[in-house]
Design a protein around this motif. Structure first.
Motif, short mmCIF file in Angstrom:
data_model
loop_
_atom_site.label_atom_id
_atom_site.label_comp_id
_atom_site.label_asym_id
_atom_site.label_seq_id
_atom_site.Cartn_x
_atom_site.Cartn_y
_atom_site.Cartn_z
N LEU A 1 0.87 -1.18 0.00
CA LEU A 1 0.00 0.00 0.00
C LEU A 1 0.90 1.22 0.00
O LEU A 1 1.68 1.44 0.93
N GLU A 2 0.80 2.03 -1.05
CA GLU A 2 1.67 3.18 -1.17
C GLU A 2 0.98 4.25 -2.01
O GLU A 2 0.00 3.96 -2.71
N PRO A 3 1.45 5.50 -1.93
CA PRO A 3 0.84 6.55 -2.75
C PRO A 3 0.93 6.22 -4.23
O PRO A 3 1.86 5.56 -4.69
N GLY A 4 -0.07 6.68 -4.97
CA GLY A 4 -0.10 6.41 -6.40
C GLY A 4 -1.28 7.08 -7.04
O GLY A 4 -1.97 7.89 -6.42
N PRO A 5 -1.57 6.74 -8.27
CA PRO A 5 -2.70 7.38 -8.96
C PRO A 5 -4.04 6.90 -8.44
O PRO A 5 -4.16 5.79 -7.91
N ARG A 6 -5.03 7.76 -8.58
CA ARG A 6 -6.41 7.36 -8.28
C ARG A 6 -7.04 6.88 -9.57
O ARG A 6 -7.35 7.67 -10.46
N THR A 7 -7.25 5.58 -9.70
CA THR A 7 -7.88 5.03 -10.91
C THR A 7 -9.38 4.90 -10.72
O THR A 7 -10.14 4.84 -11.68
N GLY A 8 -9.81 4.81 -9.45
CA GLY A 8 -11.22 4.63 -9.16
C GLY A 8 -11.70 3.21 -9.32
O GLY A 8 -12.89 2.93 -9.20
N THR A 9 -10.76 2.29 -9.60
CA THR A 9 -11.13 0.89 -9.80
C THR A 9 -10.32 0.01 -8.86
O THR A 9 -9.18 0.32 -8.52
N TYR A 10 -10.91 -1.09 -8.46
CA TYR A 10 -10.23 -2.07 -7.60
C TYR A 10 -11.08 -3.33 -7.57
O TYR A 10 -12.24 -3.34 -7.98
N ARG A 11 -10.49 -4.40 -7.09
CA ARG A 11 -11.24 -5.63 -6.84
C ARG A 11 -11.49 -5.73 -5.34
O ARG A 11 -10.65 -5.34 -4.55
N ARG A 12 -12.62 -6.28 -4.99
CA ARG A 12 -12.97 -6.43 -3.57
C ARG A 12 -13.10 -7.92 -3.23
O ARG A 12 -13.65 -8.71 -4.00
N GLY A 13 -12.57 -8.28 -2.07
CA GLY A 13 -12.67 -9.65 -1.59
C GLY A 13 -13.04 -9.65 -0.13
O GLY A 13 -13.34 -8.60 0.46
N THR A 14 -12.97 -10.83 0.48
CA THR A 14 -13.33 -10.92 1.90
C THR A 14 -12.10 -11.23 2.75
O THR A 14 -11.40 -10.31 3.17
N THR A 15 -11.79 -12.49 2.98
CA THR A 15 -10.71 -12.83 3.91
C THR A 15 -9.49 -13.44 3.23
O THR A 15 -8.60 -13.95 3.91
N THR A 16 -9.43 -13.37 1.91
CA THR A 16 -8.27 -13.89 1.17
C THR A 16 -7.56 -12.75 0.45
O THR A 16 -8.21 -11.91 -0.20
N LEU A 17 -6.26 -12.70 0.57
CA LEU A 17 -5.45 -11.66 -0.08
C LEU A 17 -5.73 -11.63 -1.58
O LEU A 17 -5.79 -12.67 -2.24
N ILE A 18 -5.90 -10.43 -2.12
CA ILE A 18 -6.08 -10.27 -3.55
C ILE A 18 -4.71 -10.06 -4.19
O ILE A 18 -3.97 -9.15 -3.81
N ALA A 19 -4.39 -10.91 -5.15
CA ALA A 19 -3.09 -10.84 -5.82
C ALA A 19 -3.27 -11.10 -7.30
O ALA A 19 -4.23 -11.76 -7.73
N SER A 20 -2.34 -10.59 -8.10
CA SER A 20 -2.35 -10.84 -9.54
C SER A 20 -1.75 -12.21 -9.82
O SER A 20 -1.29 -12.91 -8.92
N ALA A 21 -1.72 -12.58 -11.08
CA ALA A 21 -1.23 -13.91 -11.46
C ALA A 21 0.22 -14.14 -11.05
O ALA A 21 0.63 -15.27 -10.76
N ASP A 22 1.02 -13.07 -11.00
CA ASP A 22 2.43 -13.22 -10.62
C ASP A 22 2.64 -13.11 -9.11
O ASP A 22 3.78 -13.07 -8.64
#
Length: 210
Positions: A158-179
């Motif tokens: 979690l760090e400063p960056g652009p505001r894209t206005g988009t994200y994925r939401r989950g519950t109790t499992t970490l959200i990660a990309s394929a890599d």
């Protein structure tokens, strides 16, 4: 909606203030000592001691939602649960709802529901483990409290960056990309915070990420 942001001078809190103001909410920015260098028009900075539930409940009176974006100073991690509990007490007294911005530690590893981020060196190096354990204890404190709370676990980065206005939401499992990358900008985390406050979902513990 009337919103009070605790820890408003920090990385997350300052962005929550900006996002809430941009959506037209009525809010105050609560800080301990350091006044934010700049605040959106109409936002008032108020000094408050997050460890004093009586004082904080007075500040929270009449507000709909509280955002707890506090973070312990290095070496003061042991105080985080006490602070969180005090804010929960104050929120309950004020009959408001609180969103606690915590950490990724209590999340499960994708594909490994038996393993937490806290116990995964690939996400939590040894030097970060004390702080990470604090966020897991924060969530336990919330679960044991009768206040109307919701706990947001950010992704691993979690760090400063652009505001894209988009994200994925989950519950109790970490959200990660394929890599395996797990991240979000503080700006988009603030978007998720306001989305939850405006349209609450059913889960008390949730996470977001790209």
């Amino acid at each position: 909606m009337k919103i009070a942001v605790v820890g408003a001078a920090g990385m997350v809190g300052s962005r929550v203030v900006n996002e809430a103001a941009s959506r037209g909410h009525d809010l105050i920015a609560i800080v301990r000592t350091t006044r934010p260098t700049s605040l959106p028009p109409g936002v008032t900075a108020v000094k408050g001691d997050a460890d004093d539930p009586d004082h904080m409940s007075g500040l929270f009176h009449g507000f709909d939602a509280i955002v707890a974006a506090t973070r312990p100073a290095p070496g003061q991690e042991h105080k985080a649960v006490r602070t969180t509990t005090a804010l929960l007490d104050a929120t309950a007294t004020a009959q408001a709802r609180i969103l606690v911005v915590g950490g990724a530690a209590p999340l499960q590893i994708p594909g490994r529901p038996d393993r937490l981020v806290l116990d995964s060196p690939e996400y939590v190096p040894q030097e970060w483990r004390t702080l990470a354990a604090t966020s897991a204890a924060q969530l336990d404190a919330c679960r044991a409290h009768p206040a109307n709370w919701v706990y947001l676990s950010p992704p691993a980065v979690l760090e400063p960056g652009p505001r894209t206005g988009t994200y994925r939401r989950g519950t109790t499992t970490l959200i990660a990309s394929a890599d395996g990358t797990s991240r979000i900008s503080a700006e988009d985390l603030a978007v998720a915070v306001l989305d939850e406050l405006e349209t609450p979902c059913e889960h008390q513990h949730f996470t977001v990420g790209y």
